[in-house]
Design a protein around this motif. Structure first.
Motif: not given
Length: 244
Positions: A84-94, A148-155
């Motif tokens: 199970a996973g979730l993610g999307w593309v969004k600029p960090m400042t948003e 955010v997605y990168c961070a979650s998968k790094g975890a």
């Protein structure tokens, strides 16, 4: 190389579509008794129609207590695939707090909770087990607008290594796979435009994206006794992306 899971019970999260759905179906074909978890009851129903022997559970893994309750009477599980996973593309400042909470709730917290539940049962039974977590190449390399997605998968990768260390002495193996873009229905939708796909393809030495079966085959190998000496690994399925 033939792989059999006869006599084993397997739990697959995020099994309503894409990679998780195919993993559940292939495990069943290899003889496992499969329990499939997802949030969409309609998709679970169609999975059941395709593979009648698969048991289905509708649950939201982002809810810790609800997940614990849903799995409280699941019975013994020998094999676990945290897909199970979730993610999307969004600029960090948003990025909003809700963005962070929703992604980590599924990709990290939910994965930890399900692993905790299954591991506790394995330890109580003093039974061997194998766990495979679906991570991403996003844990191994920075991807634009995927913070955010990168961070979650790094975890996920870090949790995999720590869990392998803790559970290894009990003959419970924990690994993860790190795919590149995979041509699921969603993958084709997001990467069908050559203008979008070409920059990524140029970073992949094999110059193509992955197919669902290529992930399924690796996951089944890691779950099986054929990988009996492999634990704590994070295995890229990326056509060489992280080699560049």
């Amino acid at each position: 190389m033939e792989i059999s899971f006869t006599g084993k019970r397997a739990l697959v999260t995020g099994a309503t579509k894409g990679i998780g759905r195919e993993i559940a179906k292939q495990l069943a074909k290899c003889g496992a008794q499969v329990v499939a978890i997802g949030r969409d009851q309609t998709h679970l129903n169609t999975l059941k129609q395709e593979s009648p022997l698969i048991e289905t559970i509708c649950a939201d893994l982002s809810d810790w207590n609800a997940t614990t309750s849903a799995l409280s009477k699941i019975g013994p599980i020998d094999l676990l695939v945290n897909n199970a996973g979730l993610g999307w593309v969004k600029p960090m400042t948003e990025i909003t707090e809700e963005d962070v909470d929703s992604v980590f709730a599924i990709n990290t917290k939910g994965l930890i909770n399900v692993t905790r539940i299954v591991s506790k049962n394995l330890l109580a039974r003093k039974a061997p087990g194998s766990i495979v977590n679906l991570s991403s190449q996003a844990s191994l390399a920075g991807l634009m607008h995927h913070t955010v997605y990168c961070a979650s998968k790094g975890a996920v990768d870090a949790f995999t290594r720590a869990a392998a260390l803790e559970l290894g002495p009990h003959n419970i193996r924990v690994n993860c796979v790190n795919p590149t873009v995979i041509m699921t229905d969603m993958g084709r939708l997001g990467w069908s435009d050559p203008k979008v796909a070409e920059p990524m393809l140029q970073k992949i030495p094999l110059r193509r994206f992955g197919e669902v079966q290529e992930v399924v085959d690796v996951v089944l190998f890691l779950l099986s006794d054929k990988a009996s000496m492999i634990t704590g690994s994070c295995l890229p399925i990326d056509g060489g992306f992280v080699a560049c």
